[in-house]
Design a protein around this motif. Structure first.
Motif, PDB file in Angstrom:
ATOM      1  N   PRO A  25      33.229  42.103  39.493  1.00  0.00           N
ATOM      2  CA  PRO A  25      34.631  41.361  39.790  1.00  0.00           C
ATOM      3  C   PRO A  25      35.563  42.568  39.917  1.00  0.00           C
ATOM      4  O   PRO A  25      35.932  43.097  39.246  1.00  0.00           O
ATOM      5  N   PHE A  26      36.551  42.270  41.007  1.00  0.00           N
ATOM      6  CA  PHE A  26      37.634  43.146  41.323  1.00  0.00           C
ATOM      7  C   PHE A  26      38.464  42.481  42.395  1.00  0.00           C
ATOM      8  O   PHE A  26      38.073  41.957  43.463  1.00  0.00           O
ATOM      9  N   ASP A  27      39.888  42.626  41.974  1.00  0.00           N
ATOM     10  CA  ASP A  27      40.779  41.899  42.759  1.00  0.00           C
ATOM     11  C   ASP A  27      41.573  42.860  43.665  1.00  0.00           C
ATOM     12  O   ASP A  27      42.163  44.164  43.236  1.00  0.00           O
ATOM     13  N   GLY A  28      41.341  42.626  44.981  1.00  0.00           N
ATOM     14  CA  GLY A  28      42.509  43.209  45.879  1.00  0.00           C
ATOM     15  C   GLY A  28      41.980  44.627  46.516  1.00  0.00           C
ATOM     16  O   GLY A  28      40.564  44.951  46.365  1.00  0.00           O
ATOM     17  N   LYS A  29      42.812  45.313  47.454  1.00  0.00           N
ATOM     18  CA  LYS A  29      42.414  46.590  48.014  1.00  0.00           C
ATOM     19  C   LYS A  29      42.291  47.569  47.030  1.00  0.00           C
ATOM     20  O   LYS A  29      42.911  47.745  45.930  1.00  0.00           O
ATOM     21  N   THR A  30      41.731  48.944  47.481  1.00  0.00           N
ATOM     22  CA  THR A  30      41.740  50.098  46.531  1.00  0.00           C
ATOM     23  C   THR A  30      40.860  51.149  47.405  1.00  0.00           C
ATOM     24  O   THR A  30      40.041  50.861  48.439  1.00  0.00           O
ATOM     25  N   THR A  31      40.966  52.289  47.160  1.00  0.00           N
ATOM     26  CA  THR A  31      40.308  53.512  47.363  1.00  0.00           C
ATOM     27  C   THR A  31      39.444  54.043  46.315  1.00  0.00           C
ATOM     28  O   THR A  31      40.282  54.831  45.470  1.00  0.00           O
ATOM     29  N   PRO A  32      38.444  53.714  46.076  1.00  0.00           N
ATOM     30  CA  PRO A  32      37.661  54.271  44.680  1.00  0.00           C
ATOM     31  C   PRO A  32      37.308  55.735  44.922  1.00  0.00           C
ATOM     32  O   PRO A  32      37.496  56.178  45.912  1.00  0.00           O
ATOM     33  N   VAL A  33      37.335  56.325  43.702  1.00  0.00           N
ATOM     34  CA  VAL A  33      36.973  57.543  43.377  1.00  0.00           C
ATOM     35  C   VAL A  33      35.512  57.773  42.441  1.00  0.00           C
ATOM     36  O   VAL A  33      35.592  57.035  41.602  1.00  0.00           O
ATOM     37  N   GLN A  48      38.407  40.455  48.264  1.00  0.00           N
ATOM     38  CA  GLN A  48      38.383  38.839  47.766  1.00  0.00           C
ATOM     39  C   GLN A  48      38.282  38.850  46.451  1.00  0.00           C
ATOM     40  O   GLN A  48      39.276  38.479  45.822  1.00  0.00           O
ATOM     41  N   GLU A  49      37.209  39.343  45.875  1.00  0.00           N
ATOM     42  CA  GLU A  49      36.911  39.067  44.439  1.00  0.00           C
ATOM     43  C   GLU A  49      35.990  40.197  44.008  1.00  0.00           C
ATOM     44  O   GLU A  49      35.694  39.954  42.564  1.00  0.00           O
ATOM     45  N   SER A  50      35.357  41.068  44.685  1.00  0.00           N
ATOM     46  CA  SER A  50      34.250  42.089  44.232  1.00  0.00           C
ATOM     47  C   SER A  50      34.659  43.459  44.602  1.00  0.00           C
ATOM     48  O   SER A  50      35.088  43.739  45.683  1.00  0.00           O
ATOM     49  N   LEU A  51      33.819  44.328  43.761  1.00  0.00           N
ATOM     50  CA  LEU A  51      33.685  45.633  44.270  1.00  0.00           C
ATOM     51  C   LEU A  51      32.115  45.888  44.377  1.00  0.00           C
ATOM     52  O   LEU A  51      31.397  45.453  43.348  1.00  0.00           O
ATOM     53  N   HIS A  52      31.687  46.177  45.627  1.00  0.00           N
ATOM     54  CA  HIS A  52      30.045  46.296  45.819  1.00  0.00           C
ATOM     55  C   HIS A  52      29.716  47.949  45.825  1.00  0.00           C
ATOM     56  O   HIS A  52      30.371  48.640  46.331  1.00  0.00           O
ATOM     57  N   ALA A  53      28.621  48.053  45.433  1.00  0.00           N
ATOM     58  CA  ALA A  53      27.685  49.067  45.690  1.00  0.00           C
ATOM     59  C   ALA A  53      26.716  49.104  46.336  1.00  0.00           C
ATOM     60  O   ALA A  53      25.700  48.048  46.212  1.00  0.00           O
ATOM     61  N   LEU A  54      26.567  49.473  47.489  1.00  0.00           N
ATOM     62  CA  LEU A  54      25.344  49.338  48.568  1.00  0.00           C
ATOM     63  C   LEU A  54      24.756  50.647  48.768  1.00  0.00           C
ATOM     64  O   LEU A  54      25.327  51.523  48.665  1.00  0.00           O
ATOM     65  N   SER A  55      23.503  50.490  48.911  1.00  0.00           N
ATOM     66  CA  SER A  55      22.744  51.491  49.496  1.00  0.00           C
ATOM     67  C   SER A  55      23.196  52.148  50.771  1.00  0.00           C
ATOM     68  O   SER A  55      23.148  51.355  51.812  1.00  0.00           O
ATOM     69  N   LEU A  56      23.279  53.380  50.562  1.00  0.00           N
ATOM     70  CA  LEU A  56      23.709  54.275  51.929  1.00  0.00           C
ATOM     71  C   LEU A  56      22.478  54.002  52.973  1.00  0.00           C
ATOM     72  O   LEU A  56      22.802  53.688  54.137  1.00  0.00           O
ATOM     73  N   ALA A  57      21.352  54.122  52.649  1.00  0.00           N
ATOM     74  CA  ALA A  57      20.201  54.006  53.656  1.00  0.00           C
ATOM     75  C   ALA A  57      19.857  52.675  54.156  1.00  0.00           C
ATOM     76  O   ALA A  57      19.587  52.446  55.261  1.00  0.00           O
TER      77      ALA A  57
END
Length: 252
Positions: free
Chosen positions: A184-192, A166-175
């Protein structure tokens, strides 16, 4: 030995359908085997890498024409974790193909899983889930109000990095699934993730780098020719490919 010659051919896709040939799914290698979905079918297989022999094959909804193929598997600890549209999340024993557990989700768009020591990360269209490796029980679910259809998360240092398309890249706690930062980030992605940064190619075909800890954007690179692939990182260099060439980027 002939270089570039075909060594063997594995399971074949059926005759192309109304919309043309089925899309291929990236295979995964582990335990001396190849695990992959068979394009155009509802099957996942384990193959002998020496000759392409099918060691086991599992098929969901054999007689259901409206179901979909498996996504790219995740293999860890002797278990193959797979997801498939419309609502399938399944774990198979890597050696035998016997079902370890299976769950039907409420969300109908389920994306490729990521296996971690904490559990199995299951991204869906709107949310991200963590499920227990032992039985698939839900540990937590975080609704991102997303519209993700073609992204795959990355997991590193106890953090899940995922785009909501939609409009975001999220960093979430794995736990816990709690937000550590949103950028802010637009579109699909496979981050590294590498060297303290998250690298992601957005739908505008630009490579962005974010600080792992804070989400602050550190740089953006726009090539002269697009689109281009997700990056790989090695020895301080970023490698990407576009239509005609491979690019190697290093920090100025």
């Amino acid at each position: 030995m002939r270089v570039g010659g075909e060594r063997w051919a594995g399971p074949q896709s059926p005759t192309p359908g109304f919309f043309g040939p089925a899309e291929s799914t990236p295979p995964v290698t582990a335990n001396g085997r190849i695990y992959t979905a068979v394009p155009g079918t509802n099957s996942v297989v384990a193959l002998n890498p020496d000759n392409g022999e099918v060691l086991w094959q599992q098929t969901h909804h054999k007689d259901d024409g409206v179901s979909g193929p498996y996504n790219r598997p995740a293999v860890d600890g002797g278990i193959v974790f797979v997801t498939a549209w419309p609502q399938q999340v399944t774990a198979y024993h890597a050696d035998t193909g016997d079902q370890h557990w299976h769950h039907e989700l409420e969300e109908q768009t389920v994306l490729p899983p990521v296996a971690t020591d904490e559990g199995v990360v299951i991204p869906t269209r709107e949310s991200v889930q963590l499920r227990a490796r032992s039985d698939g029980a839900l540990r937590w679910e975080r609704n991102l109000d997303g519209n993700a259809t073609d992204s795959t998360p990355a997991v590193a240092n106890g953090t899940i990095f995922v785009a909501d398309e939609q409009e975001s890249l999220h960093a979430l706690s794995l736990a816990t699934g709690e937000t550590r930062w949103t950028a802010p980030f637009d579109g699909k992605t496979t981050p590294v993730v590498a060297d303290g940064r998250v690298y992601a190619v957005d739908s505008r075909w630009a490579l962005a780098a974010f600080d792992v800890a804070t989400g602050a954007k550190q740089f953006e690179y726009r090539p002269s020719e697009v689109p281009f692939s997700p990056p790989i990182v090695g020895d301080g260099t970023l490698y990407l490919a576009n239509r005609r060439q491979i690019l190697a980027l290093e920090e100025a």
